[in-house]
Motif scaffolding. Structure first.
Motif, PDB file in Angstrom:
ATOM      1  N   GLU A 241      41.700  98.251  43.493  1.00 35.92           N
ATOM      2  CA  GLU A 241      40.324  98.351  43.972  1.00 35.92           C
ATOM      3  C   GLU A 241      39.359  97.670  43.010  1.00 35.92           C
ATOM      4  N   SER A 245      37.419  94.412  44.266  1.00 35.86           N
ATOM      5  CA  SER A 245      35.952  94.475  44.331  1.00 35.86           C
ATOM      6  C   SER A 245      35.316  93.348  43.532  1.00 35.86           C
ATOM      7  N   PHE A 448      41.075  98.094  52.575  1.00 37.19           N
ATOM      8  CA  PHE A 448      39.772  97.454  52.424  1.00 37.19           C
ATOM      9  C   PHE A 448      39.860  95.942  52.594  1.00 37.19           C
ATOM     10  N   TYR A 587      37.253 108.533  51.080  1.00 37.90           N
ATOM     11  CA  TYR A 587      37.485 107.195  50.516  1.00 37.90           C
ATOM     12  C   TYR A 587      37.694 106.157  51.624  1.00 37.90           C
ATOM     13  N   TYR A 590      34.376 105.403  53.164  1.00 38.88           N
ATOM     14  CA  TYR A 590      33.569 104.592  52.236  1.00 38.88           C
ATOM     15  C   TYR A 590      34.002 103.128  52.262  1.00 38.88           C
ATOM     16  N   GLN A 591      35.296 102.880  52.213  1.00 38.14           N
ATOM     17  CA  GLN A 591      35.785 101.505  52.215  1.00 38.14           C
ATOM     18  C   GLN A 591      35.545 100.822  53.555  1.00 38.14           C
ATOM     19  N   ARG A 594      31.914  99.692  53.589  1.00 35.41           N
ATOM     20  CA  ARG A 594      31.777  98.522  52.720  1.00 35.41           C
ATOM     21  C   ARG A 594      32.306  97.273  53.403  1.00 35.41           C
TER      22      ARG A 594
END
Length: 939
Positions: A241, A245, A448, A587, A590-591, A594
Motif C-alpha cells: 500500500e 500510493s 486498490f 479498509y 476506504y480504498q 480513493r
C-alpha cells in the motif's frame, strides 16, 4: 599429417593474438577533436563523449499532421566546445521544395535557445531542395558563439531530471507555412529514475518481508498463538500500500514537474506497470493501437497552413495564399527502414539518442496526469489496465507455486531428519487451505490497484475490447472481494444483535503528540462518572448515537480465539485488534473511494484533487481514532506516516493545477519536497522490514529454550508485549492517568533495594577436613528424577561455611558457630530453634512447595527460587485431564528431616497410624529437650 613444431605453434598463437588485439584496437579507435569552451580553454575532446544536454524520445508536435515520416531526430548541445548537433532521418512525398529549419530549446517553461537554419548553406543535400526520391539524411554540427547560449543556465547541466525539450520546426519557402514539427525531451543524463537498481533492491526487500511474514503464518502448534505472532510481523499489505500510493500519486490530472514521474517510476512495478516493447506491441493489437512505432509524422496526409505565428517572424511578412505544394500523382512514400543499430566500430556513432514515442503517450518534454507518469516506464495509458491484469495472473500463479513448494521442501527436510521441530506439522497437513488464503490475500492487496486502473480505463473511452475486460474484472473484484468481506462480518455477528441508544460527543482540549494543543473528541459513554463531573476545558457537546453489539452467548470465544473464524477469515482480520477485527471492511470501503477519485475522476481535475484532499483528511482522523492494528510497526506506517504522506502529496498537488499556472522552477521545488516526504516513508518501510525480520526470528524461537543471552530479555519483552496487545484491554482514561500521576507524587518514595545473587568464593580452609561435622545443614530428600543425587552424601566443601578456628576454650554450653557463613546456614539455625515442630509441618511444607511451583535451589537447602515466566512457551491445551509427570519439577516432594540428619521418606516418618509409631514419634520429639536439660545440669 605433419606435426607442427612447438616453436612454430607458439609463433602462430602469438600472431593470432596480436591480430585480434590490433583488430579490437582498431574497432575501438578514439578520435579527438579540438574544442574551445566557455572558459576559454582549448581542449582535446573525444568525439564519442556524452553531450551536456541531449534529446531522448521524440514525437510529431503537429499531432500526426507533419508532411514527413521521421525515424531519427537527435539534437545535442556540447558545452565544452559550444556546438549544437542536429541529426534527422526520414522520408517525405513532397516532390520539390526549399526549406527553412528552426531549432529551439526550452527549459522550465522558458525559451532558452533559438536558431533559424538554412540546410542549403550547410550542404545538407537531401533537404536542398526537398525531394521525395531522396531519403532525408540531415546531419550537421553547428558552432555557436557564447552569446547564443547565454540563456542556458549552468544549473541546467547538472540538475536531476531537467525539465526541457528540443523542437525542430520545418517551413516551406513556397507557401511560408509550417509543414513539419518534431519535439524531443531534453535531458542531461542525471535522473531519479533508476528502476534497474532501486526497483531491484525494493523487490528483494519486499521478498524478504514476504518470507518473514509467511514464516510466522505457518509455524506454530495452536492457531491463536500463530495468529498473535503473525499479527506482530510487518504487514506485506502495508508495504505494498505504501509503494502503490507513492506511484499512484502521479495519477492525478495535473501538470507534473519532471522530477516526480522519474521518482515514481521506481515504484511502478508494485502496480504491475512495467513492460518492454515486445509486451506493449502484443497488447496494443488487442487494445486497437496496433500502429507502427518505428516512425512519427503524417507524410502529407493533409495540407498545413498555420496562419502566421513563427513563419511570419522567419519570413518577415504576413502569410499569403500561395499555391499548394506540388505533389506527384503517386502519393506513396518511399520505403524506409528502422533506425540503424549502434555501430561500435564507428567513433562518430552515439548511444544517447531516443526513439519514436509510442502512440497514445503525451508529448515528450511534458508530463500531464497519469499519462505523463506512465510515459517514463514506457507503458501507454490505453494498455495500462491490460498489462496490470497480465502481471496479476502471473503473481497469483507464483504465489500458489511458492506455497506448495514450501510444503514440499519441509516434507523433504523432515524425511531427511534435518528438521526436528514439529511446528510446521499443521501447515504441512493444511497446505491447500493455506494456498487458498494466500491467493485471497493477494487479491486483497491488489484490490486498490485493479479498481483504480479499471475506472481509469473507463475514463479513457477506448475500444470495446479492453473496456469489456475492465468491466468484468471490476465486477469480480467489487462483488467477489467485497462479498467475502461482508460474509466474514456476517459469519461472526450472526449470533447476536445490535442495540442503539443516545450518546453525545464531547469536544475538549487535548494534545497531539503530547505537546501540541488540539481539540479532542470523546464519547460520553466512554467516560466514567467521576470524570464526567469534572469537565476541564470543555468546549461543548453534540448529540450522537451509540451502537452496541450484544452477543447471544456471553461466554463465546473472542474473535481471535475462535479457531473456525481464524481458519476461514484470518487473512482478513488477523492483523487487527480484538475490538477492531472488522476494520478490513472499512479498509475496503476506504480504498474503493480513493480509486473512484484517482481513476474515475481523471477527466475532472478540480473535483479529483480537491475531493481527494478532503477525503484523506477525514480518513486520517477516523483511522487515528479507530487505531486498528495490533502491531506498533504497522500502526506507525499505515496510520501515521502513510496517511500524512498522502495528505502532503495531495495538498501540494493542488498547486500544479492548470488554473494556478505556477512557474516551472517553483513547481520543481515543490516536486522535490514531495520526493523528500515520500522518500522518508520509503526508507522507514525498509528499516521496519529489517526489524520485522528480527521479530519474526524471535517468534520462530518461541518454543526454543536456547537463545542468545544478550537478546533473551528482549525476546521475553516482545512476547509479553504481544500477549498484552492480544488481550486488547480498554485504554485508561485521561482522568485515571492523571490520578495515578498525582498519587505517585504524593506517596513517599520508598528505597528500592534488591539482592539478585550472592556468591561466595572458596577459601583455603575449605580444602581441609571439617572439624565440626555436626554443624552441616540437614539434607533434603527430593523424590523424582533428582532424588538420587541429593539424598545422600555431604555437600561439597566449596559450598560449606566451615571454619578451622579453635573452639576448645569455649564453655560446654556455648553454641558453636562458624566464623564465616552464608545465607544457606539460616535454614540450619531455624531447624535447631524449631526442631520440635519440624516433623509436624514437613508434610504441609512439601505440599506448599509443590503447589507454588518452586524448585530446590541447591542440595541441602530449601530456599525457593522462582523460574522466570516464559510466555514464549506455546502450549496446546488438551480437552482431557493431563497426567502429572512424576519426573517434573512441579511434582517434587520434600521429605521431612530426621534427627540424625539423614533424609527419609515422608511416608515412614509421618505414618502414625499405630500406637507404637505414636510412642516412637513422641520420643523423637522430646529427645532434644531431654538432652538440653542434661547439658544444663552438667554445667
Amino acid at each position: 599429417m605433419r606435426r607442427i613444431r612447438p616453436p612454430i605453434a607458439a609463433l602462430l598463437l602469438l600472431a593470432i593474438f596480436f591480430s585480434c588485439y590490433f583488430t579490437t584496437t582498431q574497432a575501438k579507435e578514439t578520435v579527438y577533436i579540438k574544442g574551445l569552451g566557455l572558459d576559454g580553454v582549448n581542449r582535446e575532446l573525444d568525439v564519442s563523449r556524452y553531450p551536456a544536454l541531449y534529446t531522448g524520445d521524440f514525437d510529431d508536435c503537429l499531432g500526426g499532421k507533419s508532411l514527413f515520416n521521421v525515424t531519427k531526430f537527435d539534437a545535442a548541445y556540447y558545452a565544452d566546445n559550444l556546438t549544437v548537433l542536429f541529426h534527422l532521418d526520414g522520408t517525405t512525398n513532397i516532390h520539390k521544395e526549399d526549406l527553412i529549419l528552426h531549432i529551439s530549446v526550452e527549459a522550465y517553461g522558458e525559451n532558452r535557445f533559438n536558431m533559424t537554419y538554412d540546410p542549403c548553406k550547410a550542404n545538407i543535400h537531401s533537404m536542398c531542395p526537398l525531394n521525395n526520391s531522396v531519403p532525408i539524411t540531415a546531419f550537421a554540427a553547428i558552432p555557436l558563439a557564447p552569446h547564443d547560449v547565454s540563456g542556458i543556465p549552468s544549473i541546467a547541466l547538472g540538475i536531476p531530471d531537467l525539465e526541457g525539450l528540443a523542437r525542430l520546426q520545418i517551413f516551406a519557402n513556397s507557401t511560408q507555412t509550417q509543414i513539419g514539427c518534431f519535439q524531443a525531451v531534453m535531458t542531461n543524463g542525471n535522473t531519479f529514475s533508476q528502476p534497474e537498481a532501486v526497483s531491484s533492491f525494493l523487490g528483494v526487500m519486499v521478498f524478504i518481508a514476504v518470507l518473514a511474514s509467511f514464516a510466522t503464518t505457518i509455524y506454530g502448534l495452536s492457531i491463536p498463538h500463530m495468529r498473535v505472532h503473525y499479527a506482530h510481523s510487518f504487514s506485506v499489505l502495508v508495504i505494498f500500500e505504501t509503494f502503490q500510493s507513492i506511484f499512484f500519486s502521479g495519477a492525478l490530472s495535473v501538470n507534473w514537474p519532471s522530477v516526480l514521474p522519474a521518482w515514481w517510476s521506481n515504484f511502478a512495478w508494485t502496480a504491475g506497470m512495467f513492460a518492454d516493447d515486445q509486451i506493449v506491441r502484443s497488447v496494443s493489437s488487442f487494445t486497437g493501437n496496433s500502429l507502427n512505432i518505428s516512425q512519427v509524422g503524417g507524410a502529407g496526409s493533409v495540407q498545413i497552413n498555420n496562419g502566421g505565428g513563427l513563419s511570419q517572424q522567419i519570413y518577415g511578412r504576413s502569410i499569403f495564399d500561395g499555391s499548394p505544394l506540388h505533389r506527384d500523382g503517386d502519393s506513396s512514400l518511399n520505403s524506409f527502414t528502422r533506425r540503424a543499430a549502434y555501430n561500435a566500430s564507428d567513433p562518430y556513432d552515439y548511444t544517447w539518442a531516443g526513439h519514436p514515442r509510442t502512440p497514445g503517450m503525451p508529448m515528450p518534454g511534458t508530463w500531464p496526469g497519469f499519462g505523463g507518469t506512465l510515459s517514463v516506464v514506457n507503458v501507454p495509458p490505453a494498455e495500462a489496465f491490460t498489462i496490470c491484469i497480465i502481471w496479476l495472473l502471473v503473481v497469483l500463479a507464483a504465489v500458489a507455486f511458492f506455497v506448495v513448494t514450501a510444503k514440499l521442501i519441509l516434507d523433504a527436510l523432515v524425511k531427511l531428519k534435518w528438521l526436528k521441530s514439529d511446528g510446521f506439522d499443521y501447515f504441512r497437513s493444511h497446505v491447500w487451505g493455506y494456498t487458498a488464503s494466500a491467493l485471497f490475500r493477494t487479491l486483497f492487496i491488489a484490490f486498490f490497484t485493479v479498481m483504480t486502473l479499471a475506472m481509469y480505463q473507463f475514463s479513457l473511452r477506448s475500444t470495446a475490447g479492453p473496456t469489456a475486460v475492465a468491466v468484468i474484472i471490476f465486477l469480480i473484484f467489487f462483488v467477489g472481494v467485497g462479498g467475502i468481506a461482508t460474509y466474514a462480518c456476517y459469519f461472526r455477528l450472526r449470533h447476536g444483535k445490535y442495540e442503539t441508544g443516545p450518546d453525545s460527543l464531547r469536544f475538549e482540549r487535548g494534545n497531539v503528540f503530547g505537546k501540541i494543543p488540539f481539540i479532542a473528541t470523546t464519547r460520553q459513554s466512554n467516560i466514567g462518572e467521576e470524570e464526567s463531573s469534572q469537565t476541564p476545558y470543555l468546549f461543548g457537546t453534540i448529540p450522537f448515537i451509540k451502537v452496541k453489539y450484544v452477543d447471544d452467548d456471553p461466554d463465546r470465544d473472542t474473535v481471535h480465539m475462535d479457531e473456525g473464524f481464524v481458519k476461514r477469515f484470518g487473512w482478513l482480520s488477523a492483523r487487527y485488534r480484538r475490538s477492531r477485527w472488522w476494520f478490513f471492511a472499512v479498509y475496503l470501503g476506504y480504498q474503493f473511494i480513493r480509486a473512484c477519485f484517482i481513476g474515475g475522476a481523471a477527466r475532472s481535475p478540480l473535483a479529483q484533487v480537491y475531493g481527494l484532499f478532503i477525503f484523506e483528511l477525514i480518513a486520517l482522523f477516523i483511522i487515528i481514532k479507530l487505531n486498528p492494528f495490533e502491531s506498533n510497526r504497522n500502526t506507525a506506517v499505515a496510520i501515521w506516516m502513510l496517511s500524512i504522506s498522502k495528505i502532503v502529496t495531495t495538498g501540494i498537488s493542488i498547486a500544479f493545477l492548470p488554473a494556478f499556472a505556477i512557474n516551472r522552477i517553483v513547481a520543481t521545488v515543490l516536486g522535490i519536497i514531495i520526493v523528500v516526504v515520500q522518500g522518508f516513508v520509503a526508507v522507514a518501510v525498509l528499516v521496519l522490514i529489517i526489524l520485522g525480520v528480527f521479530s519474526s526470528w524471535m517468534s520462530l524461537s518461541r518454543n526454543r529454550e536456547h537463545f542468545p543471552q544478550t537478546l533473551d530479555q528482549m525476546r521475553i519483552n516482545f512476547f509479553e508485549h504481544a500477549r498484552a496487545c492480544a488481550d486488547d484491554f480498554p485504554p485508561r482514561t485521561r482522568q485515571s492517568k492523571k490520578k495515578e500521576k498525582e498519587k505517585a507524587r504524593t506517596e513517599p518514595q520508598e528505597a528500592m533495594f534488591e539482592v539478585r545473587e550472592v556468591r561466595r568464593a572458596p577459601k583455603i580452609e575449605d580444602e581441609s577436613v571439617d572439624k565440626f561435622p555436626d554443624l552441616e545443614p540437614p539434607h533434603i530428600s527430593v523424590t523424582g528424577a533428582g532424588a538420587s543425587s541429593s539424598s545422600g552424601g555431604r555437600r561439597s566443601r566449596a559450598n560449606s561455611a566451615s571454619s578451622r578456628l579453635s573452639v576448645s576454650s569455649l564453655p560446654r554450653t556455648t553454641r558453636v558457630h562458624r566464623a564465616s557463613w552464608s545465607s544457606k546456614d539460616i535454614p540450619l539455625w531455624d531447624s535447631e530453634m524449631n526442631r520440635g515442630d519440624q516433623q509436624r509441618v514437613g508434610h504441609s511444607r512439601s505440599s506448599s512447595l509443590r503447589l507454588s511451583g518452586f524448585v530446590v535451589d541447591a542440595p541441602g537447602t530449601i530456599t525457593p527460587v522462582r523460574r522466570p515466566m516464559t510466555p514464549q512457551q506455546e502450549i496446546v491445551e488438551e480437552p482431557s485431564t493431563q497426567q502429572l509427570d512424576p519426573s517434573s519439577t512441579e511434582n517434587t516432594e520434600v521429605s521431612p528431616i530426621s534427627e540424625s540428619g539423614t533424609a527419609e521418606t515422608s511416608n515412614k516418618e509421618l505414618d502414625a497410624s499405630t500406637p507404637e509409631a505414636e510412642t516412637e514419634l513422641t520420643e523423637q520429639k522430646d529427645k532434644p529437650k531431654v538432652e538440653e536439660a542434661r547439658a544444663n545440669e552438667a554445667a
